[in-house]
Design a protein around this motif. Sequence first.
Motif, mmCIF file in Angstrom:
data_model
loop_
_atom_site.group_PDB
_atom_site.id
_atom_site.type_symbol
_atom_site.label_atom_id
_atom_site.label_comp_id
_atom_site.label_asym_id
_atom_site.label_seq_id
_atom_site.Cartn_x
_atom_site.Cartn_y
_atom_site.Cartn_z
ATOM 1 N N GLY A 66 0.820 -1.202 0.000
ATOM 2 C CA GLY A 66 0.000 0.000 0.000
ATOM 3 C C GLY A 66 0.852 1.248 0.000
ATOM 4 O O GLY A 66 1.955 1.262 0.553
ATOM 5 N N GLU A 67 0.371 2.286 -0.654
ATOM 6 C CA GLU A 67 1.062 3.576 -0.786
ATOM 7 C C GLU A 67 2.334 3.475 -1.614
ATOM 8 O O GLU A 67 3.176 4.355 -1.557
ATOM 9 N N TRP A 68 2.508 2.379 -2.321
ATOM 10 C CA TRP A 68 3.657 2.244 -3.215
ATOM 11 C C TRP A 68 3.154 1.969 -4.625
ATOM 12 O O TRP A 68 2.146 1.285 -4.803
ATOM 13 N N THR A 69 3.855 2.497 -5.593
ATOM 14 C CA THR A 69 3.523 2.218 -6.990
ATOM 15 C C THR A 69 4.698 1.501 -7.637
ATOM 16 O O THR A 69 5.810 1.515 -7.100
ATOM 17 N N ARG A 70 4.433 0.907 -8.793
ATOM 18 C CA ARG A 70 5.435 0.046 -9.421
ATOM 19 C C ARG A 70 5.680 0.509 -10.848
ATOM 20 O O ARG A 70 4.787 0.984 -11.528
ATOM 21 N N ASN A 102 18.484 5.192 -4.063
ATOM 22 C CA ASN A 102 17.866 4.354 -3.011
ATOM 23 C C ASN A 102 16.448 3.905 -3.364
ATOM 24 O O ASN A 102 15.743 3.407 -2.489
ATOM 25 N N THR A 103 16.027 4.083 -4.606
ATOM 26 C CA THR A 103 14.730 3.539 -5.005
ATOM 27 C C THR A 103 14.801 2.004 -4.925
ATOM 28 O O THR A 103 15.712 1.398 -5.476
ATOM 29 N N PRO A 104 13.859 1.359 -4.257
ATOM 30 C CA PRO A 104 13.905 -0.114 -4.154
ATOM 31 C C PRO A 104 13.670 -0.786 -5.514
ATOM 32 O O PRO A 104 12.865 -0.316 -6.313
ATOM 33 N N VAL A 105 14.401 -1.861 -5.742
ATOM 34 C CA VAL A 105 14.269 -2.638 -6.976
ATOM 35 C C VAL A 105 13.934 -4.074 -6.594
ATOM 36 O O VAL A 105 14.632 -4.677 -5.778
ATOM 37 N N VAL A 106 12.853 -4.574 -7.165
ATOM 38 C CA VAL A 106 12.396 -5.918 -6.807
ATOM 39 C C VAL A 106 12.142 -6.741 -8.065
ATOM 40 O O VAL A 106 12.013 -6.198 -9.163
ATOM 41 N N SER A 107 12.098 -8.034 -7.872
ATOM 42 C CA SER A 107 11.715 -8.969 -8.934
ATOM 43 C C SER A 107 10.476 -9.712 -8.429
ATOM 44 O O SER A 107 10.090 -9.553 -7.262
ATOM 45 N N PRO A 108 9.844 -10.515 -9.265
ATOM 46 C CA PRO A 108 8.669 -11.259 -8.771
ATOM 47 C C PRO A 108 9.000 -12.168 -7.590
ATOM 48 O O PRO A 108 8.116 -12.509 -6.802
ATOM 49 N N LEU A 179 12.798 -0.792 8.533
ATOM 50 C CA LEU A 179 13.366 0.133 9.519
ATOM 51 C C LEU A 179 14.292 1.168 8.875
ATOM 52 O O LEU A 179 14.483 2.245 9.415
ATOM 53 N N GLU A 180 14.904 0.812 7.750
ATOM 54 C CA GLU A 180 15.819 1.761 7.121
ATOM 55 C C GLU A 180 15.070 2.784 6.269
ATOM 56 O O GLU A 180 15.672 3.693 5.717
ATOM 57 N N GLU A 181 13.757 2.639 6.135
ATOM 58 C CA GLU A 181 12.894 3.563 5.406
ATOM 59 C C GLU A 181 13.290 3.679 3.935
ATOM 60 O O GLU A 181 13.166 4.732 3.318
ATOM 61 N N ILE A 182 13.813 2.597 3.393
ATOM 62 C CA ILE A 182 14.088 2.538 1.947
ATOM 63 C C ILE A 182 13.153 1.523 1.316
ATOM 64 O O ILE A 182 12.462 1.826 0.347
ATOM 65 N N GLU A 218 15.945 -10.561 -16.202
ATOM 66 C CA GLU A 218 15.940 -9.663 -17.361
ATOM 67 C C GLU A 218 15.121 -8.410 -17.125
ATOM 68 O O GLU A 218 15.391 -7.376 -17.710
ATOM 69 N N GLU A 219 14.074 -8.516 -16.317
ATOM 70 C CA GLU A 219 13.252 -7.356 -16.016
ATOM 71 C C GLU A 219 13.094 -7.239 -14.504
ATOM 72 O O GLU A 219 13.065 -8.251 -13.796
ATOM 73 N N VAL A 220 13.000 -6.017 -14.044
ATOM 74 C CA VAL A 220 12.784 -5.769 -12.625
ATOM 75 C C VAL A 220 11.705 -4.703 -12.489
ATOM 76 O O VAL A 220 11.286 -4.097 -13.477
ATOM 77 N N ALA A 221 11.265 -4.499 -11.263
ATOM 78 C CA ALA A 221 10.279 -3.454 -10.992
ATOM 79 C C ALA A 221 10.858 -2.478 -9.986
ATOM 80 O O ALA A 221 11.514 -2.885 -9.023
ATOM 81 N N LEU A 222 10.628 -1.204 -10.244
ATOM 82 C CA LEU A 222 11.040 -0.152 -9.318
ATOM 83 C C LEU A 222 9.834 0.237 -8.485
ATOM 84 O O LEU A 222 8.722 0.362 -9.019
ATOM 85 N N LEU A 223 10.036 0.410 -7.199
ATOM 86 C CA LEU A 223 8.935 0.789 -6.316
ATOM 87 C C LEU A 223 9.079 2.251 -5.920
ATOM 88 O O LEU A 223 10.163 2.699 -5.532
ATOM 89 N N PHE A 224 7.971 2.967 -6.033
ATOM 90 C CA PHE A 224 7.955 4.382 -5.664
ATOM 91 C C PHE A 224 6.898 4.587 -4.588
ATOM 92 O O PHE A 224 5.793 4.047 -4.694
#
Lengths: 343, 156
Positions: A66-70, A102-108, A179-182, A218-224
């Motif tokens: 919640g409160e995050w976009t991809r 410091n934008t988080p980067v995630v995969s599935p 806790l690191e707020e990233i 090959e592809e990742v998602a950035l969370l904002f």
Amino acid sequence: MLAPGKLVSDQVSSFWNRYLYFVGIRQQNDQLLRELTAAKEELSGLRENASEVERLRRLLSMTPPGEWTRQGARIISHRLGPNAALETFLIDKGSAYGVTVNTPVVSPDGVVGRVLRISPTAATILLVTDPNSRIPVVSQKNRTQGILKGEGPTRELVLQYVPQDAPMEEGEVLVTSGLEEIFPKGLPVARVTGVGRSGASLFQLIHAAPMFAPLTLEEVALLFKAAAAQPAAPAAAAPAAPGLPGQPAAPAVVPPAAVAKPGRQPKTAAAIPPAPNQGGAPVATPAPAASGQPQAPAVQTGPPPAAPHAVQPGDAARKREPAAPADGTDAKKRRKPARPEGQ
Amino acid sequence: MRPGNIAFWFFFTAGGVWLQNVIPGVDFLAPGLILAMQEEKWTVPVWLGLIWLFIQEGTGSLAFGAGLLWYGTLAGLYFFGHWLFEARNFLFMFILGVCLGSMHFLLINVMALLQDWTVPLERLTMESALQALIFPVEWGLLYLIHHHLPDNGHAA
């Protein structure tokens, strides 16, 4: 009676057509070969597309907290060159897309890393497997906290600062604690592969494997963050609507009809531009048009302008001066006291 | 510059970047800089060095300046070395490769220290050894190819 003759005729005809009469066979063969090559290329492309669709479907199936976009991004390259000292990826999204450090980067499967540095069209991602990456995590089942540290590309991660009596099981998933707020809280990062003790250390020795495979990604998602993502849109539109930060964006959205030429404006109270210390620029007063009131009659009641000419900044200032007495008190305050003669 | 040389340097740059992707941590463009300094006009290594500098700085993860130090030191080593050795000698290139491998180890360690980073020493040692081995071999191959370019005076 006719059957033997027909059989012989068929055999002879078949022999003639298949082994002797080859007119057009070569052309037909070439055409079929071309069609086969084209079909193979199309099949290869379709297989690649199907694979990509599957990967993107997995990426889209990941629901951001919640409160995050991809936002999806493609990995351009891995470590490259002699100066690639860290475990990094290069992706095709940069500051032009709202990416910040410091934008988080995630995969599935889980967390990949965070943005280390950016350029307008690309960004470098620091992977969780790098020794410089430390993420506060909590175990999903026993809720034991620790710091997850990378050990290099071919080594497992190490969970640090877990007390000896804290419960931890093999196979347990470690998720971000936030806790690191990233990173948002609750994203899977790694799976515990080994729990042990190391000599006289006060902490447990815990190894974990990352949730993603770096070589096949090959592809990742950035969370904002939703609140942080909103300023990116005005920033992207800034070249189209230049202006001071404090000024309203009205000039950019005012319809052309509302921005009448200053020379054609009526000399009414509504048309008098506000004083500089009352806020607002003369251009940013589209009140009649914005409120929907008809403005044509008011324009036509006044005398026509003497001669249309290009409006200069100085003209506006000169036109503003006669209107000043309408606001007598302010005008007195603004007026520079006359310098007595002789001084 | 002749069209054959332009094509040579273009394909060398593309191949070098591709090889750097295959074996990360090793500079496959550095032997080209030495070859350009030996065989071309002085403007050619300057332009090539500038282009390669931006490639290495952009793809690397260190702060700006590491590539400048890297290629600057390499050029300096070549200038000082060719007074003592025959410039086209394989032994000189081997010594230059050893110096380059050592410099890779030193430079990455210093830059990582300045940026408060940790670099795995095993991997860095392996990369340095690879750099020292690959440099003279690649230079030798490039030297042969460059001398057999169609419009080169050395071509048979």
